[in-house]
Every structure is written in C-alpha cells, then in structure tokens.
Design a protein around this motif. Structure first.
Motif, PDB file in Angstrom:
ATOM      1  N   VAL A  85       0.839  -1.206   0.000  1.00  0.00           N
ATOM      2  CA  VAL A  85       0.000   0.000   0.000  1.00  0.00           C
ATOM      3  C   VAL A  85       0.869   1.249   0.000  1.00  0.00           C
TER       4      VAL A  85
ATOM      5  N   THR B  88       0.900   4.074  -2.949  1.00  0.00           N
ATOM      6  CA  THR B  88       0.409   5.423  -2.661  1.00  0.00           C
ATOM      7  C   THR B  88       1.519   6.464  -2.601  1.00  0.00           C
TER       8      THR B  88
ATOM      9  N   THR C  58      -7.071  -1.445  -1.044  1.00  0.00           N
ATOM     10  CA  THR C  58      -6.841  -0.536   0.073  1.00  0.00           C
ATOM     11  C   THR C  58      -6.307   0.811  -0.409  1.00  0.00           C
TER      12      THR C  58
ATOM     13  N   ARG D  63      -9.026   2.803  -2.199  1.00  0.00           N
ATOM     14  CA  ARG D  63     -10.021   3.299  -1.253  1.00  0.00           C
ATOM     15  C   ARG D  63      -9.473   4.469  -0.431  1.00  0.00           C
ATOM     16  N   GLN D  64      -8.237   4.350  -0.003  1.00  0.00           N
ATOM     17  CA  GLN D  64      -7.636   5.432   0.775  1.00  0.00           C
ATOM     18  C   GLN D  64      -7.570   6.720  -0.034  1.00  0.00           C
TER      19      GLN D  64
ATOM     20  N   LYS E  75      -9.683  10.115   0.820  1.00  0.00           N
ATOM     21  CA  LYS E  75      -8.962  11.363   1.072  1.00  0.00           C
ATOM     22  C   LYS E  75      -9.545  12.498   0.237  1.00  0.00           C
TER      23      LYS E  75
END
Length: 276
Positions: free
Chosen positions: A17, A21, A198, A201-202, A206
């Motif tokens: 993740v 990101t 994940t 979705r994050q 945000k």
C-alpha cells in the motif's frame, strides 16, 4: 514479537500500500524486534526495499508455511529493481521467487516486466514455473479485478467533481476468492489485489473528505448556498454507489467447472495479454 504467517502477510500488505500510494521512496514504521528503537520506544521508519528484505528474512524462518511470503517479498523486490533500471537485480529476485514456488505468469507479462523477456536468465526461470488451469483462471481474474477497480476509482473521481453535498462514498470492491489454491502465486496475487483495493479506497476517501469538509465550510459562510442542489447531489451519489456495489458483487470470482488441477508449464512467454 513472534512472527506468524498472518503478521507477515499484514506487513506485506502495508508495504505494498505504501509503495502504491507514495512510490518507491516510501517509508513505513519499522516492524517488531528491530534492535534500534526510536523516540518513546517506537521502531524507526524504514524504506519499502528494506521492508521487503526484512519480510523475506523473517518468512524464511517460518519454514514451508512462509514460503509464499518469501516469494511475495522477492517478487516485490524484483519489481522495484526493474523500475529502477536494475535488470540483473530484478532477475536475481525473480529467480529466488520462482525457487519459492512463485508462478504468477500474468504479472510477468505486465508492461514493466516486458524488458526482461529477452533475457535468457529470465526465460529460464519462467520456463521452470508450473501452474494448474484452475489457478491460472483465478490469476486472470485477480489481475482483471485490479484493472477494473482502478477504472472504478477514476470514474468515481470524475463523478464526484462539483458535488455540493457533504457525504462520503466508499469505493466498493469485489469479494476475494476463497477457494484453496494449488500454487503460491495465487496467494501472492491475492495480496496484491487486497493492497490495490486498500490504496484506491484510501485515495478516494482522502479526496472525498477534502470535498466534504470544503462544502461544509462553504455552506456555513455562503448565504446563497444551493441546499436543494446539495440534496440532489447526495441522492445521485447514493444511487451511483449502489450501482457500483452491485457491479462489484457481480464480478465475484466463479470457478470454472472442470478446470484442471494438474501442474503444467505456464503459457509460453509472450502468449499472455495483460488485462487492460
């Protein structure tokens, strides 16, 4: 802290993740029994490369149960190496992953990996890989789902532009397959999909929280705020969320009746089109 398969799988998820990101220079908190301790006893942060090396070392001590995590760590290091132009190092890690049973031939046809296809060492490790037809079916589904969820996230971002409501949408995700795989490559791909879900979705949350808080602030100071439009936007967003949820549920993996369970060589190198 005593390492377990679950704790190291969680660590791989965390590292993936962060990589997705924040990029290859991402840093994450150190794990467990690091001898160097930071302020107030917290483990100092480490870069993702160090994190994956640590996973390989820890998973190796778990014996056969940790083999798929050894493979996951080496594959991640191989992908990082090729992204940095380190072809020799990438082949080294991919060879180690193959030795640990890695066989996700779909990943090895993704665009970043294609520069290795003419390398004799890469071709040799690829030819050692074996897979069942049933596992190959799931691998195609897992990679296709990563692509489809990325598309969903991009479309949701466009749909949310200009929304005046203060609601927050949760990006739906298809259920993870629960069948017992025959080979470890499926387990590695499943954790790749989970990390992709994940990370997407994050990122979506945000952006949505920023829009929501901005609309809340503006509605308090703008006497001409269009509350009727905001209510309409909220209704429309809920409708879109319901549609996306039903679409994600409908994409659930379904085993193909009679799919083979015998180990056979992976499809010839260059014969797979990566989902796009």
């Amino acid at each position: 802290m005593v390492d377990t398969v679950n704790s190291l799988a969680t660590r791989v998820h965390e590292l993936l993740v962060a990589l997705m990101t924040e990029g290859a220079d991402a840093r994450v908190p150190g794990q467990g029994s690091s001898p160097a301790r930071g302020f107030l006893g917290a483990s100092p942060s480490v870069d993702v490369t160090t994190g994956f090396h640590d996973v390989v070392a820890r998973a190796t001590t778990l014996g056969p149960d940790g083999t798929w995590l050894v493979a996951a760590g080496h594959v991640s290091l191989g992908v990082l190496a090729i992204a940095r132009g380190q072809a020799d190092r990438s082949v080294f890690h991919l060879d180690a992953a193959a030795a640990a049973g890695y066989n996700d031939c779909v990943t090895l046809h993704a665009a970043p990996m294609r520069p290795l296809h003419d390398d004799p060492r890469f071709r040799a490790l690829y030819q050692r890989m074996r897979i069942t037809a049933a596992d190959l079916d799931e691998l195609f589904w897992l990679h296709r789902e990563m692509h489809l969820m990325t598309q969903d996230a991009q479309k949701a971002m466009i749909d949310n532009l200009g929304r005046l409501d203060t609601g927050v949408s949760l990006l739906p995700q298809a259920p993870m397959p629960t069948r017992e795989p025959h080979t470890v490559g499926v387990l590695v791909a499943r954790i790749d999909l989970a990390a992709t879900q994940t990370a997407l979705r994050q990122a979506a949350l945000k952006t949505d929280f920023q829009r929501s808080s901005g609309n809340t602030s503006l509605s308090l100071i703008d006497d001409s705020w269009d509350y009727s439009r905001a209510r309409h936007d909220a209704w429309h967003a809920d409708d879109l969320d319901s549609r996306r949820l039903r679409a994600a549920e409908a994409r659930a993996f379904v085993e193909r009746p009679g799919a083979g369970t015998t180990l056979t060589p992976c499809p010839p190198l260059g014969s797979i089109t990566y989902p796009a």
